[in-house]
Write an enzyme that holds these catalytic residues in place. Structure first.
Site, PDB file in Angstrom:
ATOM      1  CG  ASP A 185      -9.952 -57.791 -51.052  1.00 39.89           C
ATOM      2  OD1 ASP A 185     -10.406 -57.084 -52.314  1.00 39.89           O
ATOM      3  OD2 ASP A 185     -10.567 -58.672 -50.807  1.00 39.89           O
ATOM      4  CE1 TYR A 210     -15.078 -61.226 -59.033  1.00 37.18           C
ATOM      5  CE2 TYR A 210     -13.482 -62.557 -59.643  1.00 37.18           C
ATOM      6  CZ  TYR A 210     -14.633 -62.302 -58.862  1.00 37.18           C
ATOM      7  OH  TYR A 210     -14.549 -62.409 -57.350  1.00 37.18           O
TER       8      TYR A 210
HETATM    9  C1  LIG Z   1     -15.076 -60.155 -54.926  1.00 40.16           C
HETATM   10  C2  LIG Z   1     -14.827 -59.586 -53.633  1.00 40.16           C
HETATM   11  C3  LIG Z   1     -13.481 -61.305 -53.607  1.00 40.16           C
HETATM   12  C4  LIG Z   1     -12.819 -62.350 -54.999  1.00 40.16           C
HETATM   13  O1  LIG Z   1     -12.277 -63.197 -54.351  1.00 40.16           O
HETATM   14  P1  LIG Z   1     -11.757 -64.070 -55.890  1.00 40.16           P
HETATM   15  O2  LIG Z   1     -10.800 -65.220 -54.715  1.00 40.16           O
HETATM   16  O3  LIG Z   1     -11.134 -63.822 -56.202  1.00 40.16           O
HETATM   17  O4  LIG Z   1     -13.110 -65.244 -55.555  1.00 40.16           O
HETATM   18  C5  LIG Z   1     -12.421 -61.334 -52.491  1.00 40.16           C
HETATM   19  N1  LIG Z   1     -12.654 -60.299 -51.216  1.00 40.16           N
HETATM   20  C6  LIG Z   1     -13.510 -59.406 -51.483  1.00 40.16           C
HETATM   21  C7  LIG Z   1     -13.596 -57.985 -50.652  1.00 40.16           C
HETATM   22  C8  LIG Z   1     -14.411 -58.599 -52.470  1.00 40.16           C
HETATM   23  O5  LIG Z   1     -15.000 -58.434 -52.882  1.00 40.16           O
END
Ligand SMILES: *Cc1c(COP(=O)(O)O)cnc(C)c1O
Length: 400
Positions: A185, A210
């Site tokens: 991730d 974002y």
């Molecule tokens: C910000 C973030 C997300 C966001 O997930 P969304 O499905 O786009 O809301 C996921 N994983 C990590 C590690 C993040 O920092």
């Protein structure tokens, strides 16, 4: 280092900063807050506002005849990220859906191909842990959520390990050399640190646009599947955008060749216009320069913490080694939630808060000045030294 460090020193760093001119490419209210939460939501580039307005015209005039062009955008914008942000090849990245949905698609595809134990970090971002929990239940496999020290050993025995490259809480950068199949991730890594997915041998990844990529609130995420793996995996969401001959509208599902098989349904085109615009600014600056400035900004904040904030009860909750740090610095404080609220309400500084006690200060290099870092540290020092943070309303809030 910071003893005796003055505002003039920070101004000198800004004067010598090759990325300094890029700040004017973003919407910034100079009388506004010291914004140190770009790691949660990046600023709006002027070009994005213009292109979204232009896109509205295009929608109005072209209507459905725009789709032959628009339909290419998830891949075209993915290629921009592949080349300039991720170190991947063309055709290995898509921009679509949310991180959560992309995690589900890629981790689900791996488990569909061959079931086996899943591994994640106990302290990782909640959506990652929750998606894994659901997939483990659906596939009847074990999920091990382990601590950082156990990760490498657990990954060796797992079918798939899902882990953040940069920890959302501490900002720690995890090393590339985890054993086994890893789904990275990159939400807090993309646009903050240099990534070389091809060189590091990464096979699967997802991430956010974002935060450091300035795509806008709720902008679609990206996913990466290394070329040689694409034909071996199928998305568990068998949507028509991932179908081989989409407009044949045939009776049965057959996945498209290549990365397109990881699409699902109709992508949000206005959002893709915004993500492309943000990604192009990153491309213009170049990740080596961005990453170098990020280390310098966070390094300055760590030095100011040591000099001014540690004596006031703060503790550094991020790595001290700049190479092991992403784009934010976390400070633990027993009154962290009050400190965060008071910074916003009384000191015109906008960080964010992660329970139980961590205040996060994010320093995206494209628009953060060294004087902003100085200002954030100085106002935090003055606020807490005065005790004014003890007076704020610290009721729970839905978004922290
Ligand atoms: C910000 C973030 C997300 C966001 O997930 P969304 O499905 O786009 O809301 C996921 N994983 C990590 C590690 C993040 O920092």
């Amino acid at each position: 280092v910071a003893d005796g460090l003055t505002r003039a020193d920070a101004e000198a760093l800004d004067a010598a900063d090759p990325l300094a001119p890029l700040r004017s490419r973003f919407v910034v209210d100079d009388g506004g807050p010291v914004y140190v939460d770009g790691n949660s939501l990046g600023r709006l580039p002027h070009a994005t506002a213009e292109r979204m307005a232009a896109f509205a015209e295009e929608w109005g005039s072209r209507l459905v005849t725009g789709w032959p062009d628009w339909i290419e955008l998830p891949r075209a914008v993915g290629d921009v990220l592949a080349e300039h942000v991720l170190g991947a090849r063309p055709g290995e990245v898509l921009v679509c859906d949310s991180v959560t949905v992309n995690l589900f698609k890629l981790a689900g595809a791996v488990l569909d191909a061959e079931a086996g134990p899943l591994v994640g970090l106990a302290g990782d971002f909640p959506t990652d842990r929750y998606v894994l929990e659901g997939l483990a239940r659906a596939h009847g496999v074990d999920l091990r959520l382990v601590d950082r020290g156990e990760l490498a050993a657990a990954a060796r025995d797992a079918r798939l390990t899902v882990v953040s490259k940069v920890d959302y809480r501490s900002g720690e950068v995890l090393p590339d050399d985890l054993p086994g199949l890893v789904l990275w991730d990159l939400s807090h890594a993309a646009g903050a640190i240099e990534l070389d997915l091809r060189g590091s041998g990464a096979q699967l990844a997802v991430g956010c646009t974002y935060k450091y990529l300035n795509g806008g609130p709720g902008a679609p995420a990206f996913l990466y599947v290394r070329e040689d793996l694409q034909e071996r995996l199928r998305s568990p969401i068998q949507g028509w955008f991932s179908q081989k001959d989409q407009f044949a509208m045939g009776p049965r599902y057959e996945p498209a060749a290549g990365i397109d098989r990881f699409l699902a349904g109709t992508p949000s085109i206005v959002d893709l216009v915004a993500v492309r615009s943000g990604a192009e600014l990153v491309a213009e600056a170049g990740m080596p320069a961005i990453a170098a400035k990020t280390r310098a900004l966070t390094g300055l904040f760590v030095a100011l913490h040591d000099a001014w904030l540690a004596p006031l009860g703060f503790a550094l909750a991020s790595p001290r080694d700049a190479a092991a740090r992403g784009g934010h610095v976390s400070l633990a404080h027993p009154d962290g939630w009050r400190v965060c609220r008071a910074l916003i309400e009384r000191a015109n500084v906008v960080p964010d808060f992660r329970r139980p006690d961590v205040v996060r200060f994010g320093f995206p290099a494209l628009y953060t000045r060294f004087t902003d870092v100085f200002e954030a540290a100085e106002r935090t020092r003055d606020l807490v030294a005065s005790g004014a943070h003890l007076d704020v309303q610290a009721a729970p809030m839905r978004v922290t």
